[in-house]
Design a protein around this motif. Structure first.
Motif, PDB file in Angstrom:
ATOM      1  N   LEU A 154       0.843  -1.194   0.000  1.00 16.37           N
ATOM      2  CA  LEU A 154       0.000   0.000   0.000  1.00 16.37           C
ATOM      3  C   LEU A 154       0.874   1.237   0.000  1.00 16.37           C
ATOM      4  O   LEU A 154       0.610   2.209  -0.687  1.00 16.37           O
ATOM      5  N   LYS A 169      -4.204   1.999  -4.578  1.00 20.33           N
ATOM      6  CA  LYS A 169      -5.140   1.885  -3.449  1.00 20.33           C
ATOM      7  C   LYS A 169      -4.608   2.640  -2.227  1.00 20.33           C
ATOM      8  O   LYS A 169      -5.364   3.325  -1.534  1.00 20.33           O
ATOM      9  N   GLY A 170      -3.313   2.542  -1.970  1.00 23.41           N
ATOM     10  CA  GLY A 170      -2.720   3.275  -0.856  1.00 23.41           C
ATOM     11  C   GLY A 170      -2.826   4.777  -1.042  1.00 23.41           C
ATOM     12  O   GLY A 170      -3.040   5.531  -0.088  1.00 23.41           O
ATOM     13  N   GLN A 175      -6.401   5.796  -0.234  1.00 23.94           N
ATOM     14  CA  GLN A 175      -6.615   5.839   1.211  1.00 23.94           C
ATOM     15  C   GLN A 175      -5.973   7.073   1.837  1.00 23.94           C
ATOM     16  O   GLN A 175      -6.571   7.737   2.686  1.00 23.94           O
ATOM     17  N   ALA A 218      -8.032  10.135   0.861  1.00 27.33           N
ATOM     18  CA  ALA A 218      -9.288  10.203   1.611  1.00 27.33           C
ATOM     19  C   ALA A 218      -9.036  10.714   3.024  1.00 27.33           C
ATOM     20  O   ALA A 218      -9.842  11.490   3.563  1.00 27.33           O
ATOM     21  N   ARG A 219      -7.918  10.299   3.642  1.00 28.47           N
ATOM     22  CA  ARG A 219      -7.589  10.813   4.978  1.00 28.47           C
ATOM     23  C   ARG A 219      -7.261  12.297   4.920  1.00 28.47           C
ATOM     24  O   ARG A 219      -7.637  13.062   5.809  1.00 28.47           O
ATOM     25  N   GLY A 279     -13.213   7.358   0.643  1.00 30.73           N
ATOM     26  CA  GLY A 279     -12.185   6.470   0.116  1.00 30.73           C
ATOM     27  C   GLY A 279     -12.747   5.201  -0.490  1.00 30.73           C
ATOM     28  O   GLY A 279     -12.314   4.774  -1.572  1.00 30.73           O
ATOM     29  N   ASP A 280     -13.729   4.583   0.188  1.00 30.66           N
ATOM     30  CA  ASP A 280     -14.309   3.344  -0.338  1.00 30.66           C
ATOM     31  C   ASP A 280     -15.025   3.585  -1.665  1.00 30.66           C
ATOM     32  O   ASP A 280     -14.908   2.782  -2.600  1.00 30.66           O
ATOM     33  N   GLU A 321     -12.476   3.967  -4.395  1.00 32.46           N
ATOM     34  CA  GLU A 321     -11.941   2.666  -4.812  1.00 32.46           C
ATOM     35  C   GLU A 321     -12.934   1.946  -5.720  1.00 32.46           C
ATOM     36  O   GLU A 321     -12.532   1.310  -6.699  1.00 32.46           O
TER      37      GLU A 321
END
Length: 165
Positions: free
Chosen positions: A91, A100-101, A104, A107-108, A115-116, A119
């Motif tokens: 990640l 994907k990392g 994430q 999103a943070r 984030g979901d 994805e």
């Protein structure tokens, strides 16, 4: 019998043994000579090759600004990968990230918990091209360079923006 006087041949004294420092200095000078010779040979060998002026690249266009939250997460993931670097099989390696990392992390950074959804949109766009792909990670690891990953994040961001998510 007559005695013949023979003169002894002059003998040279053996040279003193070289110290390690002396041998290293000699090796250094020999290596300098070899490198200088090879450099001159390379200059002669390549003198006939014409040099072309490098192409001037136009500055990259400013990225689109998306108003929808999922598109903004995907755009931020693209920016993170472009700035920090891309990797496979992890990640994140502390600096670089996989697709994907990066989502994430984006999103943070942005917040809002999208984030979901980001994805899902990315996987939807990947599967539009390659229906057999099982996951974002599998697709990311199959890439040879970051270029297809960045392009796919752009496509996913435009798709999310058109859908209003």
């Amino acid at each position: 019998m007559t005695a013949v006087a023979t003169a002894a041949a002059p003998t040279r004294a053996a040279a003193p043994a070289l110290t390690l420092d002396d041998r290293l200095a000699l090796a250094h000078h020999e290596m300098d000579d070899r490198l200088a010779s090879r450099s001159a040979a390379w200059a002669v060998d390549t003198a006939h090759i014409p040099l072309e002026a490098p192409e001037l690249l136009a500055p990259a266009p400013a990225p689109a600004t998306y108003l929808t939250p999922v598109a903004a997460v995907l755009q931020e993931a693209h920016r993170l990968l472009a700035d920090r670097g891309w990797c496979r099989r992890w990640l994140s390696d502390g600096v670089r990230a996989c697709s994907k990392g990066a989502i994430q992390a984006a999103a943070r950074t942005i917040g809002g918990g999208h984030g979901d959804q980001a994805e899902e949109v990315l996987l939807d766009r990947i599967r539009a091209d390659q229906p057999a792909i099982q996951s974002i990670g599998a697709w990311n690891d199959a890439q040879a360079s970051p270029a297809p990953v960045l392009a796919m994040l752009d496509r996913a961001a435009r798709h999310a923006d058109r859908r209003g998510i």
